[in-house]
Write a protein that holds these residues in place. Structure first.
Motif, PDB file in Angstrom:
ATOM      1  N   ARG A  39       0.860  -1.184   0.000  1.00 24.39           N
ATOM      2  CA  ARG A  39       0.000   0.000   0.000  1.00 24.39           C
ATOM      3  C   ARG A  39       0.898   1.237   0.000  1.00 24.39           C
ATOM      4  O   ARG A  39       1.934   1.263   0.665  1.00 24.39           O
ATOM      5  CB  ARG A  39      -0.916   0.004   1.221  1.00 24.39           C
ATOM      6  CG  ARG A  39      -1.982  -1.071   1.163  1.00 24.39           C
ATOM      7  CD  ARG A  39      -2.833  -1.074   2.427  1.00 24.39           C
ATOM      8  NE  ARG A  39      -2.028  -1.355   3.613  1.00 24.39           N
ATOM      9  CZ  ARG A  39      -1.788  -2.572   4.083  1.00 24.39           C
ATOM     10  NH1 ARG A  39      -2.279  -3.625   3.485  1.00 24.39           N
ATOM     11  NH2 ARG A  39      -1.052  -2.742   5.168  1.00 24.39           N
TER      12      ARG A  39
ATOM     13  N   GLY B   7      -2.421   4.933   1.273  1.00 23.94           N
ATOM     14  CA  GLY B   7      -3.186   3.757   1.687  1.00 23.94           C
ATOM     15  C   GLY B   7      -3.718   2.944   0.524  1.00 23.94           C
ATOM     16  O   GLY B   7      -4.204   1.836   0.715  1.00 23.94           O
ATOM     17  N   THR B   8      -3.621   3.466  -0.697  1.00 20.66           N
ATOM     18  CA  THR B   8      -4.121   2.752  -1.866  1.00 20.66           C
ATOM     19  C   THR B   8      -3.179   1.609  -2.216  1.00 20.66           C
ATOM     20  O   THR B   8      -1.963   1.801  -2.253  1.00 20.66           O
ATOM     21  CB  THR B   8      -4.233   3.703  -3.082  1.00 20.66           C
ATOM     22  OG1 THR B   8      -5.046   4.812  -2.725  1.00 20.66           O
ATOM     23  CG2 THR B   8      -4.825   3.000  -4.282  1.00 20.66           C
ATOM     24  N   PRO B   9      -3.721   0.414  -2.497  1.00 17.23           N
ATOM     25  CA  PRO B   9      -2.857  -0.695  -2.913  1.00 17.23           C
ATOM     26  C   PRO B   9      -2.165  -0.389  -4.247  1.00 17.23           C
ATOM     27  O   PRO B   9      -2.763   0.225  -5.137  1.00 17.23           O
ATOM     28  CB  PRO B   9      -3.824  -1.871  -3.070  1.00 17.23           C
ATOM     29  CG  PRO B   9      -4.999  -1.515  -2.225  1.00 17.23           C
ATOM     30  CD  PRO B   9      -5.109  -0.026  -2.300  1.00 17.23           C
TER      31      PRO B   9
END
Length: 71
Positions: free
Chosen positions: A37, A55-57
């Protein structure tokens, strides 16, 4: 943790950069956690990747393509 080495002489390289210096040297830096992430990025990366959000994969931000043929 071992010292970074160069590929030619396998000699330790002195590497003592602050976070600010690291971002200056690598403005497209991407920092991922163990779950892949996004937890940080350089200032230029956000200019070319408009959908960056902490926080985005990684797999939601980029498509990984494998080369054709034997590796």
């Amino acid at each position: 943790m071992s010292e970074p080495t160069n590929e030619i002489g396998k000699e330790p390289l002195p590497l003592d950069l602050s976070g600010r210096q690291l971002l200056e040297v690598f403005p497209f830096l991407m920092v991922l956690d163990r779950g892949l992430r996004l937890i940080g990025h350089g200032p230029r990366l956000s200019k070319v990747c408009k959908n960056l959000a902490l926080g985005t994969p990684f797999t939601e931000l980029f498509a990984v393509k494998r080369p054709r043929g034997p590796i």
